[in-house]
Design an enzyme around this catalytic site. Structure first.
Site, PDB file in Angstrom:
ATOM      1  N   GLN A   1      -7.771   0.450 -16.111  1.00 38.34           N
ATOM      2  CA  GLN A   1      -8.710   0.152 -15.031  1.00 38.34           C
ATOM      3  C   GLN A   1      -8.853   1.349 -14.098  1.00 38.34           C
ATOM      4  OE1 GLN A   1      -8.606  -3.676 -12.630  1.00 38.34           O
ATOM      5  NE2 GLN A   1      -7.618  -2.309 -11.166  1.00 38.34           N
TER       6      GLN A   1
ATOM      7  N   VAL B   1       5.218  -0.522  -8.445  1.00 36.02           N
ATOM      8  CA  VAL B   1       6.348  -1.081  -7.707  1.00 36.02           C
ATOM      9  C   VAL B   1       7.003  -2.128  -8.598  1.00 36.02           C
ATOM     10  CG1 VAL B   1       7.099  -2.341  -5.649  1.00 36.02           C
ATOM     11  CG2 VAL B   1       5.232  -0.668  -5.490  1.00 36.02           C
TER      12      VAL B   1
ATOM     13  N   SER C   1       0.708 -10.324  -9.741  1.00 38.53           N
ATOM     14  CA  SER C   1       0.414 -11.668  -9.247  1.00 38.53           C
ATOM     15  C   SER C   1       0.638 -12.714 -10.333  1.00 38.53           C
ATOM     16  CB  SER C   1      -1.034 -11.739  -8.740  1.00 38.53           C
ATOM     17  OG  SER C   1      -1.234 -10.817  -7.686  1.00 38.53           O
TER      18      SER C   1
ATOM     19  N   LEU D   1       5.716  -5.485 -10.655  1.00 33.55           N
ATOM     20  CA  LEU D   1       5.173  -6.573  -9.851  1.00 33.55           C
ATOM     21  C   LEU D   1       3.741  -6.879 -10.276  1.00 33.55           C
ATOM     22  CD1 LEU D   1       6.464  -5.799  -6.249  1.00 33.55           C
ATOM     23  CD2 LEU D   1       7.407  -7.362  -7.938  1.00 33.55           C
TER      24      LEU D   1
ATOM     25  N   LYS E   1      -1.078   2.223 -10.342  1.00 34.74           N
ATOM     26  CA  LYS E   1      -1.001   2.821 -11.672  1.00 34.74           C
ATOM     27  C   LYS E   1      -0.685   1.795 -12.763  1.00 34.74           C
ATOM     28  CE  LYS E   1       0.407   7.564 -10.494  1.00 34.74           C
ATOM     29  NZ  LYS E   1       1.501   8.567 -10.676  1.00 34.74           N
TER      30      LYS E   1
ATOM     31  N   MET F   1      -7.214  -9.003  -5.475  1.00 32.39           N
ATOM     32  CA  MET F   1      -7.632 -10.363  -5.795  1.00 32.39           C
ATOM     33  C   MET F   1      -6.683 -11.369  -5.135  1.00 32.39           C
ATOM     34  SD  MET F   1      -9.524 -10.530  -9.442  1.00 32.39           S
ATOM     35  CE  MET F   1      -8.117 -10.703 -10.499  1.00 32.39           C
ATOM     36  N   GLY F   2      -5.973 -10.919  -4.102  1.00 33.31           N
ATOM     37  CA  GLY F   2      -5.106 -11.822  -3.372  1.00 33.31           C
ATOM     38  C   GLY F   2      -3.766 -12.027  -4.049  1.00 33.31           C
TER      39      GLY F   2
ATOM     40  N   GLY G   1       3.691  -4.658  -4.225  1.00 35.58           N
ATOM     41  CA  GLY G   1       2.832  -3.630  -4.801  1.00 35.58           C
ATOM     42  C   GLY G   1       1.594  -3.404  -3.962  1.00 35.58           C
ATOM     43  N   HIS G   2       0.980  -4.494  -3.497  1.00 37.26           N
ATOM     44  CA  HIS G   2      -0.187  -4.375  -2.620  1.00 37.26           C
ATOM     45  C   HIS G   2       0.199  -3.742  -1.281  1.00 37.26           C
ATOM     46  CE1 HIS G   2      -1.394  -7.895  -5.236  1.00 37.26           C
ATOM     47  NE2 HIS G   2      -2.433  -7.096  -5.370  1.00 37.26           N
TER      48      HIS G   2
END
Length: 273
Positions: A150, A173, A183, A181, A145, A27-28, A33-34
């Site tokens: 989800q 992460v 958002s 981490l 994770k 989701m940006g 982590g991403h």
């Protein structure tokens, strides 16, 4: 890096190149982590696709859809530097229509833990993930994770709908202070962030108990609640990795999950045992 916004154009493009594809849906507001998800995808696939889409159907009334952090230009640069091949950047009108066929979260697993306080949230998650997986048709899709419930529900959906994609879980992460981490961490003030550090501290304390062979789940939960106080704790649960209730920790098949509200920010964390 190729940027595509139209679902049918992306679907045809991936069909034409006919290579193994690793997919990272986001989701940006991308962070390390991403980037870890992208790195895993690059190691295991010929092409890496990242999507950025703030999905409206997973937000309940009064939640933070309108103020959810967006950093479109920064996110594009991060993807480019991380070696992403295709960035899928659709808008809601390209993903949803007026009269939708809908997928719903399961009646039990979708309405416990986070689903208990956010009824309908996971239906929205599964709805968009189903669409994204059908658009990209990846070989593998990568999920963190940290969002363990989800991850469990997406894996269940893929299994029950006989979908041809491998769901790959990637470890949490953490920042240098131990906070997982997210958002949403940008919402925290300095003082709130200090309070939020009780979350990883509580999970570390739980792991220490388990290392001393204290495996009773109620004792472990009591320890976590005591450390988290006086934060607003939505839940602390110790479950099997299939999300079944257990009385004792089973090493190699257990997970401790917590959800805490710090200020107005909902924070999830967990530890896999």
């Amino acid at each position: 890096m190729k940027i595509i916004s139209n679902p049918l154009v992306l679907k045809q493009h991936l069909k034409d190149i006919d290579k193994t594809a690793g997919f990272v849906p986001t989701m940006g507001a991308l962070h390390e982590g991403h980037i870890a998800l992208i790195k895993h995808a690059k190691e295991e696939n010929e092409v890496v696709v990242v999507s950025i889409f703030v999905n409206p159907t997973q937000f309940l009334a009064g939640e933070d859809l309108d103020k959810y952090p967006t950093k479109d230009e920064a996110d594009k640069k991060i993807c480019e530097l991380a070696g992403v091949d295709i960035l899928f950047f659709p808008n809601a009108q390209e993903i949803y229509s007026q009269d939708e066929v809908k997928i719903c979260a399961p009646n039990v697993r979708g309405y416990v833990l986070e689903g208990a306080t956010r009824p309908g949230h996971f239906s929205g998650v599964l709805r968009v993930v189903m669409k994204l997986l059908n658009i990209v048709s990846p070989t593998r899709a990568y999920f963190g994770k940290k969002d363990a419930q989800q991850l469990n529900l997406i894996s269940l959906m893929v299994k029950q709908f006989f979908m041809s994609v491998e769901i790959v879980p990637v470890d949490i992460v953490r920042d240098s202070d131990g906070l997982a981490l997210s958002s949403r961490n940008v919402y925290l003030s300095k003082e709130q962030r200090k309070e939020a550090l009780k979350i990883p501290k509580s999970l570390y304390a739980a792991s220490k108990l388990i290392s001393k062979n204290i495996l009773n789940t109620e004792k472990i939960k009591e320890e976590i609640y005591a450390i988290l106080a006086p934060l607003e704790t939505e839940y602390v649960e110790v479950l099997s990795r299939d999300f079944e209730v257990i009385d004792e920790v089973q090493i190699g098949n257990s997970i401790i999950l917590v959800e805490v509200i710090v200020g107005e920010t909902r924070l999830l964390d967990n530890i896999w045992l």
